[in-house]
Write a protein that holds these residues in place. Structure first.
Motif, PDB file in Angstrom:
ATOM      1  N   MET A 174       0.834  -1.160  -0.061  1.00 16.21           N
ATOM      2  CA  MET A 174      -0.004  -0.021  -0.109  1.00 16.21           C
ATOM      3  C   MET A 174       0.883   1.343  -0.200  1.00 16.21           C
ATOM      4  O   MET A 174       1.772   1.234   0.749  1.00 16.21           O
ATOM      5  CB  MET A 174      -0.939  -0.207   1.082  1.00 16.21           C
ATOM      6  N   THR A 175       0.665   2.145  -0.548  1.00 14.22           N
ATOM      7  CA  THR A 175       1.261   3.399  -0.904  1.00 14.22           C
ATOM      8  C   THR A 175       0.731   4.491  -0.240  1.00 14.22           C
ATOM      9  O   THR A 175      -0.325   4.513   0.166  1.00 14.22           O
ATOM     10  CB  THR A 175       1.670   3.720  -2.302  1.00 14.22           C
ATOM     11  N   GLU A 176       1.568   5.548  -0.030  1.00 16.77           N
ATOM     12  CA  GLU A 176       0.861   6.714   0.730  1.00 16.77           C
ATOM     13  C   GLU A 176      -0.024   7.438  -0.134  1.00 16.77           C
ATOM     14  O   GLU A 176      -0.845   8.060   0.586  1.00 16.77           O
ATOM     15  CB  GLU A 176       2.402   7.572   1.121  1.00 16.77           C
ATOM     16  N   HIS A 177       0.121   7.183  -1.363  1.00 15.54           N
ATOM     17  CA  HIS A 177      -0.791   7.975  -2.246  1.00 15.54           C
ATOM     18  C   HIS A 177      -2.291   7.209  -2.372  1.00 15.54           C
ATOM     19  O   HIS A 177      -2.936   7.683  -3.271  1.00 15.54           O
ATOM     20  CB  HIS A 177      -0.284   8.196  -3.670  1.00 15.54           C
TER      21      HIS A 177
ATOM     22  N   PRO B 156      -6.077   5.839  -2.043  1.00 16.38           N
ATOM     23  CA  PRO B 156      -7.005   6.518  -1.480  1.00 16.38           C
ATOM     24  C   PRO B 156      -7.368   6.072   0.157  1.00 16.38           C
ATOM     25  O   PRO B 156      -6.972   4.815   0.469  1.00 16.38           O
ATOM     26  CB  PRO B 156      -8.414   6.001  -2.249  1.00 16.38           C
ATOM     27  N   ILE B 157      -7.551   7.034   1.023  1.00 15.87           N
ATOM     28  CA  ILE B 157      -7.646   6.498   2.440  1.00 15.87           C
ATOM     29  C   ILE B 157      -8.355   5.083   2.783  1.00 15.87           C
ATOM     30  O   ILE B 157      -7.957   4.416   3.345  1.00 15.87           O
ATOM     31  CB  ILE B 157      -8.365   7.720   3.425  1.00 15.87           C
ATOM     32  N   PRO B 158      -9.902   5.243   2.194  1.00 19.72           N
ATOM     33  CA  PRO B 158     -10.197   3.884   2.472  1.00 19.72           C
ATOM     34  C   PRO B 158      -9.811   2.522   2.069  1.00 19.72           C
ATOM     35  O   PRO B 158      -9.817   1.614   2.843  1.00 19.72           O
ATOM     36  CB  PRO B 158     -11.749   4.031   1.579  1.00 19.72           C
ATOM     37  N   ALA B 159      -8.850   2.698   1.072  1.00 21.57           N
ATOM     38  CA  ALA B 159      -8.047   1.540   0.742  1.00 21.57           C
ATOM     39  C   ALA B 159      -7.131   1.326   1.667  1.00 21.57           C
ATOM     40  O   ALA B 159      -6.753   0.300   1.953  1.00 21.57           O
ATOM     41  CB  ALA B 159      -7.553   1.691  -0.854  1.00 21.57           C
ATOM     42  N   ARG B 160      -6.459   2.512   2.297  1.00 18.39           N
ATOM     43  CA  ARG B 160      -5.274   2.342   3.088  1.00 18.39           C
ATOM     44  C   ARG B 160      -5.789   1.628   4.455  1.00 18.39           C
ATOM     45  O   ARG B 160      -5.274   1.058   5.045  1.00 18.39           O
ATOM     46  CB  ARG B 160      -4.645   3.649   3.267  1.00 18.39           C
ATOM     47  N   LEU B 161      -6.934   2.215   4.826  1.00 22.65           N
ATOM     48  CA  LEU B 161      -7.671   1.640   6.141  1.00 22.65           C
ATOM     49  C   LEU B 161      -7.940  -0.055   6.059  1.00 22.65           C
ATOM     50  O   LEU B 161      -7.700  -0.716   6.823  1.00 22.65           O
ATOM     51  CB  LEU B 161      -9.024   2.290   6.331  1.00 22.65           C
TER      52      LEU B 161
END
Length: 40
Positions: free
Chosen positions: A1-4, A6-11
């Motif tokens: 997962m990258t810093e860029h 989308p937030i829902p994907a990161r969560l």
């Protein structure tokens, strides 16, 4: 997962991340060592 990503994907990715990955993310975000305890 990258810093860029989308937030829902990161969560969503947090649920399947390994402990070392989570600790690395903590270090990147907070510029400190993660707490010494964890929950399974």
């Amino acid at each position: 997962m990258t810093e860029h990503a989308p937030i829902p994907a990161r969560l969503a990715a947090l649920k399947t991340a390994t402990t070392p990955d989570l600790k690395a993310q903590w270090r990147d975000l907070f510029d400190s060592e993660p707490p010494p305890f964890n929950r399974r």
